[in-house]
Design a protein around this motif. Structure first.
Motif, PDB file in Angstrom:
ATOM      1  N   LYS A  91       0.824  -1.213   0.000  1.00  0.00           N
ATOM      2  CA  LYS A  91       0.000   0.000   0.000  1.00  0.00           C
ATOM      3  C   LYS A  91       0.858   1.263   0.000  1.00  0.00           C
ATOM      4  O   LYS A  91       0.561   2.220  -0.724  1.00  0.00           O
ATOM      5  CB  LYS A  91      -0.941   0.006   1.205  1.00  0.00           C
ATOM      6  CG  LYS A  91      -1.927   1.175   1.181  1.00  0.00           C
ATOM      7  CD  LYS A  91      -2.972   1.054   2.279  1.00  0.00           C
ATOM      8  CE  LYS A  91      -4.006   2.167   2.176  1.00  0.00           C
ATOM      9  NZ  LYS A  91      -5.054   2.054   3.220  1.00  0.00           N
ATOM     10  N   ILE A  94       2.427   1.661  -3.676  1.00  0.00           N
ATOM     11  CA  ILE A  94       1.526   2.153  -4.723  1.00  0.00           C
ATOM     12  C   ILE A  94       1.062   3.576  -4.429  1.00  0.00           C
ATOM     13  O   ILE A  94       0.903   4.393  -5.351  1.00  0.00           O
ATOM     14  CB  ILE A  94       0.328   1.189  -4.927  1.00  0.00           C
ATOM     15  CG1 ILE A  94      -0.426   1.555  -6.209  1.00  0.00           C
ATOM     16  CG2 ILE A  94      -0.610   1.188  -3.729  1.00  0.00           C
ATOM     17  CD1 ILE A  94      -1.487   0.552  -6.605  1.00  0.00           C
ATOM     18  N   SER A  95       0.896   3.925  -3.156  1.00  0.00           N
ATOM     19  CA  SER A  95       0.512   5.292  -2.797  1.00  0.00           C
ATOM     20  C   SER A  95       1.630   6.268  -3.138  1.00  0.00           C
ATOM     21  O   SER A  95       1.367   7.375  -3.643  1.00  0.00           O
ATOM     22  CB  SER A  95       0.170   5.374  -1.307  1.00  0.00           C
ATOM     23  OG  SER A  95      -0.945   4.561  -0.992  1.00  0.00           O
ATOM     24  N   ALA A  98       1.713   6.915  -6.812  1.00  0.00           N
ATOM     25  CA  ALA A  98       0.659   7.852  -7.202  1.00  0.00           C
ATOM     26  C   ALA A  98       1.069   9.296  -6.948  1.00  0.00           C
ATOM     27  O   ALA A  98       0.666  10.211  -7.677  1.00  0.00           O
ATOM     28  CB  ALA A  98      -0.628   7.532  -6.456  1.00  0.00           C
ATOM     29  N   ILE A 110      -2.850   6.801 -11.264  1.00  0.00           N
ATOM     30  CA  ILE A 110      -3.078   5.832 -10.182  1.00  0.00           C
ATOM     31  C   ILE A 110      -4.112   6.437  -9.245  1.00  0.00           C
ATOM     32  O   ILE A 110      -3.796   7.040  -8.221  1.00  0.00           O
ATOM     33  CB  ILE A 110      -1.756   5.503  -9.454  1.00  0.00           C
ATOM     34  CG1 ILE A 110      -0.691   5.066 -10.456  1.00  0.00           C
ATOM     35  CG2 ILE A 110      -1.983   4.392  -8.423  1.00  0.00           C
ATOM     36  CD1 ILE A 110       0.681   4.833  -9.850  1.00  0.00           C
ATOM     37  N   SER A 112      -7.645   6.523  -6.793  1.00  0.00           N
ATOM     38  CA  SER A 112      -8.011   5.765  -5.590  1.00  0.00           C
ATOM     39  C   SER A 112      -8.644   4.431  -5.965  1.00  0.00           C
ATOM     40  O   SER A 112      -8.416   3.409  -5.296  1.00  0.00           O
ATOM     41  CB  SER A 112      -8.967   6.587  -4.716  1.00  0.00           C
ATOM     42  OG  SER A 112     -10.133   6.947  -5.438  1.00  0.00           O
ATOM     43  N   ILE A 115      -5.834   2.114  -6.919  1.00  0.00           N
ATOM     44  CA  ILE A 115      -5.135   1.640  -5.728  1.00  0.00           C
ATOM     45  C   ILE A 115      -5.915   0.502  -5.076  1.00  0.00           C
ATOM     46  O   ILE A 115      -5.346  -0.551  -4.738  1.00  0.00           O
ATOM     47  CB  ILE A 115      -4.906   2.796  -4.735  1.00  0.00           C
ATOM     48  CG1 ILE A 115      -3.877   3.772  -5.306  1.00  0.00           C
ATOM     49  CG2 ILE A 115      -4.450   2.260  -3.376  1.00  0.00           C
ATOM     50  CD1 ILE A 115      -3.666   5.023  -4.468  1.00  0.00           C
ATOM     51  N   ASP A 116      -7.213   0.684  -4.926  1.00  0.00           N
ATOM     52  CA  ASP A 116      -8.041  -0.369  -4.325  1.00  0.00           C
ATOM     53  C   ASP A 116      -8.003  -1.649  -5.159  1.00  0.00           C
ATOM     54  O   ASP A 116      -7.922  -2.759  -4.615  1.00  0.00           O
ATOM     55  CB  ASP A 116      -9.487   0.114  -4.190  1.00  0.00           C
ATOM     56  CG  ASP A 116      -9.652   1.184  -3.119  1.00  0.00           C
ATOM     57  OD1 ASP A 116      -8.755   1.308  -2.263  1.00  0.00           O
ATOM     58  OD2 ASP A 116     -10.682   1.889  -3.153  1.00  0.00           O
ATOM     59  N   TYR A 118      -5.624  -2.737  -7.223  1.00  0.00           N
ATOM     60  CA  TYR A 118      -4.337  -3.433  -7.179  1.00  0.00           C
ATOM     61  C   TYR A 118      -4.029  -3.962  -5.780  1.00  0.00           C
ATOM     62  O   TYR A 118      -3.323  -4.963  -5.645  1.00  0.00           O
ATOM     63  CB  TYR A 118      -3.223  -2.522  -7.705  1.00  0.00           C
ATOM     64  CG  TYR A 118      -3.255  -2.436  -9.214  1.00  0.00           C
ATOM     65  CD1 TYR A 118      -2.450  -3.252 -10.002  1.00  0.00           C
ATOM     66  CD2 TYR A 118      -4.128  -1.574  -9.862  1.00  0.00           C
ATOM     67  CE1 TYR A 118      -2.511  -3.200 -11.384  1.00  0.00           C
ATOM     68  CE2 TYR A 118      -4.202  -1.519 -11.241  1.00  0.00           C
ATOM     69  CZ  TYR A 118      -3.384  -2.336 -11.999  1.00  0.00           C
ATOM     70  OH  TYR A 118      -3.449  -2.294 -13.379  1.00  0.00           O
ATOM     71  N   LEU A 119      -4.565  -3.317  -4.761  1.00  0.00           N
ATOM     72  CA  LEU A 119      -4.460  -3.890  -3.419  1.00  0.00           C
ATOM     73  C   LEU A 119      -5.185  -5.225  -3.366  1.00  0.00           C
ATOM     74  O   LEU A 119      -4.708  -6.187  -2.743  1.00  0.00           O
ATOM     75  CB  LEU A 119      -5.048  -2.925  -2.381  1.00  0.00           C
ATOM     76  CG  LEU A 119      -4.148  -1.776  -1.923  1.00  0.00           C
ATOM     77  CD1 LEU A 119      -4.949  -0.759  -1.114  1.00  0.00           C
ATOM     78  CD2 LEU A 119      -2.979  -2.302  -1.101  1.00  0.00           C
TER      79      LEU A 119
END
Length: 214
Positions: A91, A94-95, A98, A110, A112, A115-116, A118-119
């Motif tokens: 997390k 990837i954050s 972004a 990238i 939100s 992100i969700d 790919y998490l």
């Protein structure tokens, strides 16, 4: 350009337009994302845009045996300049990707929702991260999709907060993947940074053959 609906499908990637744009719409479910990568397609769009799916011709790839390590990077590796871990803080990686400023690009693709998504792929074991630390600080990293059955890693994004940190992590990852028998690193689009590491452009048709040849 093809319009996707709730049904899980993609058109033949060879039908993409000259810029590589293949389809619009659909969703970011794990099933659709995995189907995309397995067929040489990836999502790339900005906040506020519809979902855009791409399969460019030419395709930027790195064959592990062609990895180029400069003299300065060899020195850093010899010194164990950074500490590298895998899948310890997806997390944060990837954050940070972004938030990474990129020349000629406003905002980030990238989102939100990305992100969700790919998490979720990470939780399912398909997306992996590389963390690069200087002492206890996260100073670089990258993430991507690991198609283990096809022996291909699809790199998505990287970030750096300290000179050479992301490059250090990328080199370590390529070396590790080579030990696992990975035959190709998909880098998607050409950049001078990737070219300096040994990546090259190949025709989409050739790339698809690697995808389909187990």
């Amino acid at each position: 350009m093809y319009l996707l609906d709730e049904h899980l499908w993609f058109p033949n990637p060879k039908l993409a337009n000259e810029d590589g744009l293949l389809a619009v719409g659909g969703d970011l479910t794990a099933g659709r994302l995995l189907l995309a990568y397995q067929n040489g397609i990836f999502p790339w769009f900005s906040e506020g845009e519809p979902l855009l799916w791409w399969s460019p011709d030419l395709r930027m790839v790195l064959f592990p045996e062609n990895l180029h390590i400069s003299k300065s990077m060899k020195q850093l590796l010899k010194q164990n300049k950074f500490r590298v871990t895998y899948n310890q803080d997806f997390k944060s990686v990837i954050s940070a990707c972004a938030e990474q400023p990129r020349r000629g690009q406003e905002g980030t693709w990238i989102t939100s929702d990305m992100i969700d998504a790919y998490l979720n792929l990470h939780d399912l074991g398909h997306a992996i991260s590389v963390e690069v630390y200087s002492e206890h600080s996260l100073v670089g990293g990258l993430y991507g999709i690991y198609l283990k059955e096809k022996r291909i890693f699809c790199g998505e994004s990287m970030f750096t907060r300290q000179s050479n940190a992301s490059k250090y992590g990328f080199i370590k990852l390529v070396q590790q993947l080579a030990k696992e028998g990975v035959k190709l690193i998909d880098c998607q689009m050409h950049t001078a940074h990737l070219a300096s590491l040994g990546a090259e452009e190949i025709p989409r048709e050739t790339f698809l053959k690697y995808l389909n040849d187990k």
